[in-house]
Structures are given as structure tokens and as C-alpha cells.
Design an enzyme around this catalytic site. Structure first.
Site, PDB file in Angstrom:
ATOM      1  N   CYS A  82      38.364  19.020  28.163  1.00 29.35           N
ATOM      2  CA  CYS A  82      37.753  18.401  29.337  1.00 29.35           C
ATOM      3  C   CYS A  82      37.382  16.923  29.201  1.00 29.35           C
ATOM      4  O   CYS A  82      37.745  16.108  30.055  1.00 29.35           O
ATOM      5  CB  CYS A  82      36.532  19.202  29.772  1.00 29.35           C
ATOM      6  SG  CYS A  82      35.594  19.907  28.414  1.00 29.35           S
ATOM      7  N   HIS A 140      30.043  15.757  31.439  1.00 29.00           N
ATOM      8  CA  HIS A 140      30.602  15.892  30.085  1.00 29.00           C
ATOM      9  C   HIS A 140      31.177  14.585  29.552  1.00 29.00           C
ATOM     10  O   HIS A 140      32.189  14.582  28.843  1.00 29.00           O
ATOM     11  CB  HIS A 140      31.669  17.002  30.048  1.00 29.00           C
ATOM     12  CG  HIS A 140      31.820  17.587  28.666  1.00 29.00           C
ATOM     13  ND1 HIS A 140      32.838  18.462  28.333  1.00 29.00           N
ATOM     14  CD2 HIS A 140      31.072  17.431  27.531  1.00 29.00           C
ATOM     15  CE1 HIS A 140      32.723  18.811  27.074  1.00 29.00           C
ATOM     16  NE2 HIS A 140      31.656  18.210  26.565  1.00 29.00           N
TER      17      HIS A 140
END
Length: 452
Positions: A82, A140
Site C-alpha cells: 500500500c 498510511h
């Protein structure tokens, strides 16, 4: 050759931006700037959507987007996990340039790292162009405040900072709360996080329908923990650890995964309804994609392998774009694309000026999808440098060379998207050529003072 490609991409970007501004005023807004809704799911399999062949899940809203827009067969994530992909989306450039090549949180010291603020992030540039910008869901890209979404140009942020999130308890990997509204820790009344993300995104559209807006809707579905919606408080699956693998004592099931996927698809329908309710659907570019290949419960068919690898199953992703009046309906395109192309395409569609010295590395794919430009042959690169896995890859036209553990594998992706037939022995000259291109790319992105 590379310089000519960059110049051509910049020219097409400018022409497309001008054309988009001329044709936009169709909905409830008085501005001619199109809105942008970017929906990114997490760990979705390439073949997990109806229009990509799934049979055990119902995704009517994503299938509607495909019927009303353009579905790409050869789209890629910038990374196999990710953080790298999200870095490329926000920066518009290869993630290697800022050293974010793997998921933050996987390496000691990661709590101090994040995406540097440059003023040239996608939301910052859109904000300078008069857009209100929002992010709902997963970030993130750094746990320290100096890396948070608001610092990068998002006017509004609701979501979590880490890589995974408990859908019911709203906790991060270390068991502590990880849910924020802008820079303030919050708790929510809604139990299931997918629903909360949907509702927040819908309300953002309601609030800002009278002005140009950009919103990234970053679902954590269908990332583990594999907690389906509507579980009873006594259901033991609500107490599963954040990381779930096939050898767990209480393994998750494909059915759990499908229920999570279908709830996110319902959320997409709610977001589309918000655009229609506010009479801005005709003036909104909607993009749907995923951050990397699917996990072990995902359906990646017809591709091989999964997330965290550079095999096609780890990096090829679904990508659908809908923009009424600008993109055709029901078209399937074999244009090769990558996440950072979305950044370049959004900047072009919105007519956003690029600061001096900033050069996005993605390509504006909108003219090609609209039939205004031929399908472009691409050269794209990937890299994983981890103790447990070292892989590199380059795609050039129909060919892909994968370096896996020091082995050079060559595939013709037009004939063999499942990467079952290694053709390195038959095309050693091509292996040598692609190896040189890969080395040149690595030398460029690894510069201590990277080019802009």
C-alpha cells in the site's frame, strides 16, 4: 526518446485540460471545473469485480461504473503493497524517489518516516487551483503530524494513519485507537468502518456540491482483518487479530471477504447517489482502482500470485473511469496505465497549472481513453528490495521482464497474462535490453538529489 515522450505528455495534458474546461458546465455547479471522486480499495483482487469476471460476489455499482465509463485491462499499481502506491498517487512520481518502497510499519524506525511535504502534492496543487480537497479513509504515509494529510493539502481528513484497521474497534496494529478528524483523535457512533467512510464521503459531497471538489475515498476494505459487516457483538470473528493468514486457528473465509467487498460496493452506490442528488454527476470524473494486487482470499484470476510480489497478481489492478460527455460508455481499453497516471490525468482534467520544476512522471491517459489519441506504448518499472524478497520488473510494450531472486524471466503479456511461459531463452537479446533499461531507471530514481 524519453525527453520526447515527456514533452508529448505535457502537451497532451495541457490540451486535454483546456478541452475539459470548455465542456464542463452541466450540473448544479456554476464553475466549469470538473469535480473528481477517486475511490481506492485495499487489497482487492484483479478479478473480484463483476466486470472483471467474478461469479461469487455481486458488485452492481462498480459494474455500473464500467457500463457507463471505461474499464482498463492492463492497469497497474505503483507498488506491490500500500504505502508505495499511495506515495505515487499523492506525489505523482515514482515512490523510490522519496524512499517509500514498502509498507510503513514493517521495518524498525518506520514510525519516524513519511511522505515529505513539497507543496506539489496532488491535493496541494488542486487546492491552489480553487478546489476543496478531502480524504476519507486510509492514509498510511506517515504517523508523525508533519506527514499527515492536512499538511499535504487536504482541507478535510477523516480516517486512520496506519496500514490496517479493526473495522469494529477502530484500532491500529498496536491495539491503540487510530481514527482522526483532521488532526484530532475521534470516536464514531457508526460501528462498521466501511459504512462510516461511505457516510463521510457522501456528506463531503453534500457540503461542497456548489464548488469544485476533489475527494479521495480510501476504503480499507477488503484488507485484513477479514471482519464482515453486521456481526453480532458475541461473534468470535470480531476478536480476531489484525493480521489474518490461512494458517490461523480460526481462518477467515472467502464468504467473509465477499461480504466486505459487497458492502464497499454498496458504499460506491451511495457516493454515486450523492453526486446525482446534488446534480453534479455530469460534471464529475469518477475513478475507481485498488492499491495493489489481492491478498490470499482475493480472486486474482487470470493472473498469477498475489500482493507483495511483482508477478502480475501482485501489481495489476482494476481501473475504471467515468466522466460523462468526455469518456465513452461501456468501453474496454488495453491502455497500459499505472497509479501515478491518475495524478497526471486529474491535474490535466482540472486544468491545474504545474509549478516550475515539478514534473509528474505519470501520463495523462484521458485523451487515449476518449479516442482522441492512440494507445501509447509504455515503459514501467517496479522494485522490491526486502530481506525476504528481492524482485524487480519492467514492462515495455507487450513484454515484461521479472527478476525474481536473481532469475531473469520474460513474458509476453498479450498472449500470457498469467505468466506461465518463460520466453527468456528465446529472446535473450530482449532480456539484455530490458536489463539495461531497468538499471538506467534504478540509477535515476536512486539519485541523492532526484530530478524534478
Amino acid at each position: 526518446m524519453r525527453l520526447r515522450i515527456v514533452i508529448a505528455a505535457i502537451l497532451v495534458l495541457g490540451v486535454w485540460g483546456s478541452a475539459g474546461r470548455l465542456a464542463a458546465q452541466r450540473g448544479g455547479q456554476t464553475t466549469d471545473k470538473p469535480n473528481v471522486v477517486l475511490i481506492m480499495m485495499d487489497d482487492l483482487g484483479y478479478g473480484d469485480i463483476g466486470s472483471y469476471g467474478v461469479s461469487d460476489a455481486k458488485t452492481p455499482n462498480l459494474d455500473r461504473l464500467a457500463r457507463e465509463g471505461v474499464r482498463l485491462t492492463d492497469a497497474y499499481a505503483n507498488g506491490a503493497v500500500c504505502t508505495p502506491t499511495r506515495t505515487a498517487l499523492i506525489s505523482g512520481r515514482y515512490q523510490q524517489r522519496v524512499g517509500l518502497e514498502w509498507a510503513l510499519g514493517a521495518t524498525p524506525g518506520d514510525e519516524e518516516r513519511g511522505l515529505p511535504v513539497t507543496g506539489t502534492s496532488l491535493p496541494a496543487l488542486l487546492k491552489k487551483n480553487g478546489y476543496v480537497t478531502g480524504l476519507v479513509g486510509k492514509w498510511h504515509l506517515g504517523a508523525r503530524p508533519q506527514f499527515w494529510p492536512n499538511a499535504h493539502g487536504f482541507d478535510e481528513f477523516f480516517g486512520f494513519l496506519g496500514g490496517a484497521h479493526d473495522y469494529y474497534r477502530h484500532q491500529g496494529a498496536d491495539g491503540s485507537p487510530d481514527l482522526y478528524e483532521n488532526t484530532r483523535p475521534v470516536q464514531t457512533a457508526t460501528t462498521y468502518l466501511t459504512d462510516e467512510i461511505t457516510q463521510r464521503a457522501s456528506r463531503f459531497i453534500d457540503r461542497h456540491a456548489a464548488e469544485p471538489f476533489f475527494i479521495e475515498v480510501a476504503y480499507n476494505a477488503v484488507h485484513w482483518p477479514f471482519q464482515p459487516p453486521d456481526m453480532a457483538a458475541s461473534d468470535p470473528r470480531r476478536d480476531t487479530p489484525l493480521v489474518q493468514m490461512p494458517d490461523d486457528a480460526l481462518p477467515a473465509t472467502r464468504r467473509d471477504y465477499v461480504r466486505m467487498l459487497e458492502r464497499a460496493d454498496q458504499g460506491v452506490g451511495t457516493i454515486l447517489a450523492a453526486l446525482e442528488r446534488n446534480s453534479v454527476a455530469q460534471n464529475t470524473l469518477v475513478i475507481f482502482t485498488n492499491d495493489n494486487g489481492g491478498e490470499w482470499l482475493s480472486r486474482n484470476a487470470p493472473l498469477y500470485h498475489r500482493k507483495a510480489t511483482l508477478w502480475e497478481g501482485g501489481i495489476r489492478v482494476p481501473l475504471i473511469l467515468r466522466w460523462p460527455g468526455h469518456l465513452p460508455r461501456g468501453k474496454t481499453s488495453e491502455q497500459v496505465a499505472i497509479t501515478m497516471d491518475l495524478s497526471a490525468s486529474i491535474l490535466a482534467a482540472t486544468g491545474t497549472a504545474l509549478p516550475a520544476g515539478y514534473r509528474p512522471e505519470g501520463m495523462n491517459i484521458l485523451p487515449g481513453l476518449a479516442g482522441q489519441a492512440p494507445v501509447a506504448e509504455r515503459q514501467l518499472f517496479w522494485r522490491i528490495v526486502r530481506p525476504e524478497r528481492r524482485q524487480k520488473a519492467v514492462r515495455s510494450g507487450r513484454w515484461k521482464m521479472l527478476v525474481d531472486g536473481g532469475l531473469y524471466l520474460l513474458f509476453d503479456l498479450n498472449d500470457d497474462p498469467g505468466e506461465r511461459h518463460d520466453l527468456a531463452a528465446q529472446h535473450t537479446d530482449l532480456v539484455v535490453k530490458l536489463k539495461a533499461l531497468l538499471a538506467e531507471w534504478e540509477k535515476d530514481v536512486d539519485q541523492k538529489t532526484p530530478s524534478q
